[in-house]
Write an enzyme that holds these catalytic residues in place. Structure first.
Site, PDB file in Angstrom:
ATOM      1  N   ILE A 162       0.835  -1.203   0.000  1.00  0.00           N
ATOM      2  CA  ILE A 162       0.000   0.000   0.000  1.00  0.00           C
ATOM      3  C   ILE A 162       0.870   1.254   0.000  1.00  0.00           C
ATOM      4  CG2 ILE A 162      -1.700   1.312   1.322  1.00  0.00           C
ATOM      5  CD1 ILE A 162      -2.786  -1.406   2.309  1.00  0.00           C
ATOM      6  N   ARG A 244      -4.412   1.318  11.223  1.00  0.00           N
ATOM      7  CA  ARG A 244      -5.242   0.966  12.371  1.00  0.00           C
ATOM      8  C   ARG A 244      -5.195   2.127  13.352  1.00  0.00           C
ATOM      9  NH1 ARG A 244      -7.165  -2.511   9.629  1.00  0.00           N
ATOM     10  NH2 ARG A 244      -7.299  -4.760  10.063  1.00  0.00           N
ATOM     11  N   GLU A 273     -12.939   1.657  17.605  1.00  0.00           N
ATOM     12  CA  GLU A 273     -14.034   1.635  16.621  1.00  0.00           C
ATOM     13  C   GLU A 273     -15.222   0.814  17.128  1.00  0.00           C
ATOM     14  OE1 GLU A 273     -12.826   0.448  12.714  1.00  0.00           O
ATOM     15  OE2 GLU A 273     -11.064   1.759  12.714  1.00  0.00           O
ATOM     16  N   HIS A 291     -13.962   3.806   8.292  1.00  0.00           N
ATOM     17  CA  HIS A 291     -13.150   2.625   7.970  1.00  0.00           C
ATOM     18  C   HIS A 291     -13.572   2.072   6.606  1.00  0.00           C
ATOM     19  CE1 HIS A 291     -10.730  -0.871   9.931  1.00  0.00           C
ATOM     20  NE2 HIS A 291     -10.499  -0.810   8.621  1.00  0.00           N
TER      21      HIS A 291
END
Length: 329
Positions: A162, A244, A273, A291
């Protein structure tokens, strides 16, 4: 010759219809049709009865839960790349194989990271809210001024798939690419991205205009950006997190954004979350997303297909390609 018994697969959340249909064809499958997050009691029952569990990031597969597992549970086929919600050590000790779905979400997540960088630098959410509020009175030379991207320094924390995909996008916008990783990437990749490696995270943070977090959540990265490191950022810096929530000290970040000690932030993940620090909800210099960095239909189907291949490979007596061996940053 007796037909081999199909494994009992329990899926903890609603998956795309095409994936659920295929699972029903291949395995004994119990689905979560109303998509409610499973309770602890439901997860305990699942690990006591399933041959293979298909959890997601919303499920905490910790030591206490795994100790409830019956001897028949031999595989956890995670629907997702991150496995920080699974106690890998305990799973390994109990002989439970863990797989994930790497690679298929790289481009989608990098797209969203770049979108958050644009949204924070150019104040897109603020502008959209201004129009909806009815308070916009028309164009003016000094209204809603943001920051130009070209020529700015982007520091990427975690230069995996990523991170590299983000660097390619950011380079096209004229950003100068810098990164911190456990070790430098291959020289050919560095050359392609024109990326500068920083061995010291502290030194990189102090010199960046934008910082993007793309590293995995591991014990080593918990509060990697703690109060001390957040204080190193420029007062005009932008922080983007699609990794995260636990990688960042959220309470300190909210406080610093409130005091304008950091310029802005774009967040897709949070420490607790779906709960978000109430201070963040009141701030205009933060873009908050639910998210959703990897949330494309194509990506979810690709994830499901990887889960199916991992389960089928294991059920056929072979080692799945996507077995998780370790998580390190």
């Amino acid at each position: 010759m007796a037909e081999r018994r199909k494994p009992l697969v329990i899926v903890t959340r609603k998956l795309p219809d095409v994936i659920e249909t295929r699972m029903m064809e291949l395995f004994q499958t119990r689905l979560n049709l109303d998509d409610h997050p499973m309770t602890r009691a439901e997860l305990e029952e699942a690990v006591k009865t399933a041959d293979i569990l298909v959890p997601t990031v919303t499920d905490t597969i910790d030591e206490a839960l795994l100790n409830q597992a019956g001897p028949q549970l031999k595989m956890i086929a995670n629907f997702g790349n991150g496995v920080d919600h699974i106690d890998l050590r305990v799973a390994r000790n109990k002989g439970i194989l863990v797989t994930n779905t790497p690679g298929v979400l790289t481009e989608d997540t990098a797209d969203m990271t770049m979108a958050l960088i644009l949204a924070t630098a150019r104040r897109l959410s603020e502008g959209e809210r201004l129009v909806r509020s009815g308070q916009w009175t028309g164009w003016a030379p000094t209204v809603m001024l943001g920051s130009r991207l070209a020529g700015k320094r982007l520091g990427i924390i975690g230069m995996g798939r990523i991170g590299q995909a983000l660097a390619r996008r950011a380079k096209a916008f004229g950003l100068s690419i810098h990164y911190h990783n456990r070790k430098p990437v291959h020289p050919e990749v560095e050359q392609e991205l024109d990326a500068a490696y920083w061995e010291s995270l502290d030194q990189m943070l102090a010199r960046m205009d934008i910082v993007a977090i793309t590293c995995p959540r591991t014990p080593a990265t918990y509060h990697l950006l703690n109060a001390r490191r957040l204080a190193l950022l420029k007062p005009t810096a932008i922080l983007v997190n699609i990794s995260r929530g636990q990688v960042v000290d959220e309470a300190t970040l909210a406080r610093m954004l409130q005091r304008r000690e950091i310029g802005a932030a774009g967040l897709d993940v949070y420490e607790d979350e779906p709960n978000v620090d109430p201070k963040l909800l009141k701030l205009d210099n933060v873009v908050l997303l639910p998210h959703m960095a990897s949330a494309t239909l194509e990506g979810r189907i690709d994830m499901g297909e990887k889960v199916i291949v991992n389960i089928k490979t294991f059920a056929d007596g072979h080692q799945p390609r996507d077995r998780v061996l370790e998580m390190m940053f």
